[in-house]
Design a protein around this motif. Structure first.
Motif, short mmCIF file in Angstrom:
data_model
loop_
_atom_site.label_atom_id
_atom_site.label_comp_id
_atom_site.label_asym_id
_atom_site.label_seq_id
_atom_site.Cartn_x
_atom_site.Cartn_y
_atom_site.Cartn_z
N ALA A 160 42.02 20.06 -26.05
CA ALA A 160 43.26 20.62 -25.43
C ALA A 160 42.59 21.33 -24.37
O ALA A 160 43.60 21.56 -23.18
N ASP A 161 41.61 21.92 -24.23
CA ASP A 161 41.28 22.60 -22.84
C ASP A 161 41.30 21.64 -21.74
O ASP A 161 41.22 22.26 -20.66
N ALA A 162 41.15 20.28 -21.90
CA ALA A 162 40.93 19.32 -20.75
C ALA A 162 42.58 19.09 -20.09
O ALA A 162 42.47 18.59 -18.98
N ILE A 163 43.37 19.39 -20.89
CA ILE A 163 44.87 19.10 -20.41
C ILE A 163 45.07 19.95 -19.11
O ILE A 163 45.98 19.13 -18.13
N PRO A 164 45.09 20.95 -19.43
CA PRO A 164 45.74 21.72 -17.78
C PRO A 164 44.91 21.41 -16.72
O PRO A 164 45.54 21.15 -15.58
N GLU A 165 43.91 20.97 -16.61
CA GLU A 165 42.86 20.38 -15.48
C GLU A 165 43.66 19.22 -14.81
O GLU A 165 43.71 18.90 -13.89
N LEU A 166 43.93 18.28 -16.04
CA LEU A 166 44.59 16.95 -15.57
C LEU A 166 45.78 17.39 -14.75
O LEU A 166 46.24 16.64 -13.87
N TYR A 167 46.70 17.94 -15.51
CA TYR A 167 47.91 18.29 -14.71
C TYR A 167 47.74 19.07 -13.30
O TYR A 167 48.39 18.72 -12.33
N HIS A 168 46.66 19.94 -12.99
CA HIS A 168 46.43 20.46 -11.94
C HIS A 168 45.99 19.51 -10.87
O HIS A 168 46.50 19.51 -9.84
N ARG A 169 45.06 18.56 -11.24
CA ARG A 169 44.53 17.45 -10.43
C ARG A 169 45.84 16.62 -9.90
O ARG A 169 45.92 16.06 -8.66
N TYR A 170 46.62 16.26 -10.98
CA TYR A 170 47.94 15.45 -10.44
C TYR A 170 48.77 16.09 -9.38
O TYR A 170 49.17 15.50 -8.42
N ARG A 171 49.00 17.51 -9.91
CA ARG A 171 49.98 18.31 -9.09
C ARG A 171 49.43 18.20 -7.44
O ARG A 171 49.98 18.87 -6.53
N ALA A 172 48.09 18.37 -7.35
CA ALA A 172 47.22 18.53 -6.14
C ALA A 172 47.02 17.35 -5.56
O ALA A 172 46.50 17.50 -4.42
N GLY A 173 47.76 16.53 -6.09
CA GLY A 173 47.35 15.01 -5.18
C GLY A 173 46.24 14.44 -5.27
O GLY A 173 45.95 13.67 -4.52
N ARG A 174 45.30 14.81 -6.18
CA ARG A 174 43.92 14.33 -6.35
C ARG A 174 43.62 13.17 -7.34
O ARG A 174 42.55 12.91 -8.03
N MET A 175 44.86 12.43 -7.69
CA MET A 175 44.76 11.24 -8.60
C MET A 175 45.21 10.13 -7.73
O MET A 175 46.32 10.23 -7.02
N PRO A 176 44.50 9.02 -7.45
CA PRO A 176 44.81 7.90 -6.60
C PRO A 176 45.94 7.07 -7.03
O PRO A 176 46.03 7.04 -8.44
N HIS A 177 46.76 6.54 -6.35
CA HIS A 177 47.66 5.58 -6.70
C HIS A 177 46.96 4.20 -7.05
O HIS A 177 46.00 3.81 -6.22
N ILE A 178 47.20 3.80 -8.10
CA ILE A 178 46.46 2.36 -8.28
C ILE A 178 46.63 1.21 -7.31
O ILE A 178 45.69 0.48 -7.02
N ALA A 179 47.64 1.55 -6.57
CA ALA A 179 47.78 0.43 -5.42
C ALA A 179 47.09 0.88 -4.13
O ALA A 179 46.47 -0.25 -3.38
N THR A 180 46.33 1.95 -3.97
CA THR A 180 45.48 2.30 -3.05
C THR A 180 43.72 2.22 -3.43
O THR A 180 43.19 2.60 -2.52
N VAL A 181 43.64 1.77 -4.81
CA VAL A 181 42.27 1.96 -5.07
C VAL A 181 41.48 0.73 -4.20
O VAL A 181 41.92 -0.28 -4.14
N PRO A 182 40.14 0.84 -4.17
CA PRO A 182 39.29 -0.28 -3.65
C PRO A 182 39.57 -1.73 -4.24
O PRO A 182 39.96 -1.77 -5.33
N ALA A 183 39.36 -2.70 -3.45
CA ALA A 183 39.78 -4.09 -4.13
C ALA A 183 38.90 -4.42 -5.20
O ALA A 183 39.58 -5.27 -6.27
N GLU A 184 37.83 -3.69 -5.34
CA GLU A 184 37.05 -4.32 -6.57
C GLU A 184 37.61 -3.78 -8.04
O GLU A 184 37.12 -3.95 -9.19
N GLN A 185 38.33 -2.51 -7.61
CA GLN A 185 39.21 -2.08 -8.84
C GLN A 185 40.44 -2.76 -9.21
O GLN A 185 41.12 -2.23 -10.03
N ARG A 186 40.77 -3.56 -8.41
CA ARG A 186 42.06 -4.24 -8.55
C ARG A 186 41.82 -5.92 -8.68
O ARG A 186 41.45 -6.45 -7.86
N ILE A 187 41.93 -6.21 -9.96
CA ILE A 187 41.41 -7.34 -10.32
C ILE A 187 42.50 -8.29 -10.86
O ILE A 187 43.37 -8.22 -11.76
N LEU A 188 42.60 -9.43 -10.00
CA LEU A 188 43.40 -10.61 -10.46
C LEU A 188 42.57 -11.71 -11.13
O LEU A 188 41.78 -12.33 -10.53
N LEU A 189 42.96 -12.09 -12.27
CA LEU A 189 42.04 -13.05 -13.14
C LEU A 189 42.58 -14.46 -13.01
O LEU A 189 43.91 -14.56 -12.38
#
Length: 288
Positions: A259-288
């Protein structure tokens, strides 16, 4: 070892969060100890009549989303899923993704939340898209298996995993039988999309919109599930995964080890520190 059904559930459909025309059926999510490594599975049906946007960007962290689109179209500006397409998104350390429906459409989506091992909880976010045209298929003697993940009956899908996972869409003509080869130690369930089947060593009857859970063996080794279509054509989706036997904490869109890890996840999201999946590098977006 021949598997048998030990539990049959008939979950109700209820109005969903996407507004008018959205009915959501929760297939998994009441007892993680029993469903491990599966956290939650929703059958979302949307019959949208207007152009008012529904859905939108939202965060995830600590697990993977496993999506099978049955009807409609959904996705973001970089990739839109079509009927029969499959997607596995590793949220890992945290990611934002967008699922917006902004026009009249009938949509049906099966989306599973899959646990990550504790050592991979903060894995680099990535997404793997497997279009229908590239899905391995076995079509023989009135049985068609589309394999989206893992290995089954001689087929192997190209999706990469942190936790071994089998996902298969199985159609049977009336009266036909399929023998499905599964690891005995995988937690396994089937969800009926159409018709009725008898399943397992006891030939338990499973009908449309029911979930059937199989017995589970502690030791590794092969096992077999026998399914037979009764009365008419049948269709089901099979999920099987290796249990992790690790405790988790679930809160909103996040999964953590404590439970201690949950507040930090909300803080990172609200601070804009979670990337949008559409913006991650090409090697992290895989079309099979």
């Amino acid at each position: 070892m021949e598997r048998r059904l030990i539990r049959i559930e008939s979950p109700d459909a209820r109005p969903g969060f996407l507004g008018a025309g959205h009915m959501a059926r929760q297939l998994v999510g009441t007892n993680f100890t029993a469903s491990d490594p599966f956290i939650m599975l929703m059958d979302d049906v949307l019959d949208k009549k207007d152009f008012q946007p529904a859905g939108g960007p939202h965060p995830h962290a600590g697990f993977e989303t496993v999506s099978l689109l049955l009807e409609g179209e959904i996705g973001d500006e970089t990739y839109k899923m079509q009927p029969g397409d499959f997607q596995l998104m590793t949220a890992g350390s945290g990611v934002v993704h967008t699922e917006t429906i902004d026009r009249p459409m009938r949509l049906r989506l099966l989306q599973l939340w899959m646990n990550l091992p504790g050592k991979n909880r903060n894995a680099l976010p990535r997404v793997q898209d497997l279009p229908l045209a590239h899905v391995p298929v076995l079509d023989k003697n009135g049985v068609r298996i589309r394999l989206y993940s893992g290995s089954l009956n001689g087929l192997t899908a190209p999706v990469r995993h942190y936790v071994p996972l089998i996902v298969a869409d199985i159609a049977l003509e009336a009266g036909t039988t399929a023998l499905l080869d599964l690891p005995a130690s995988y937690n396994t369930f089937v969800y009926m999309l159409k018709g009725a089947i008898t399943a397992g060593a006891d030939a338990a009857l499973l009908r449309k919109e029911q979930v059937g859970w199989l017995d589970l063996f502690e030791k590794d080794g092969p096992s077999t599930l026998k399914v037979t279509a009764k009365g008419e054509d049948a269709r089901l989706v099979l999920y099987a995964g290796a249990p992790l036997h690790e405790k988790i904490v679930a809160h909103g869109p996040f999964i953590a080890d404590s439970a201690d890890a949950i507040p930090e996840l909300y803080h990172r999201y609200r601070a804009g520190r979670m990337p949008h999946i559409a913006t991650v590098p090409a090697e992290q977006r895989i079309l099979l």
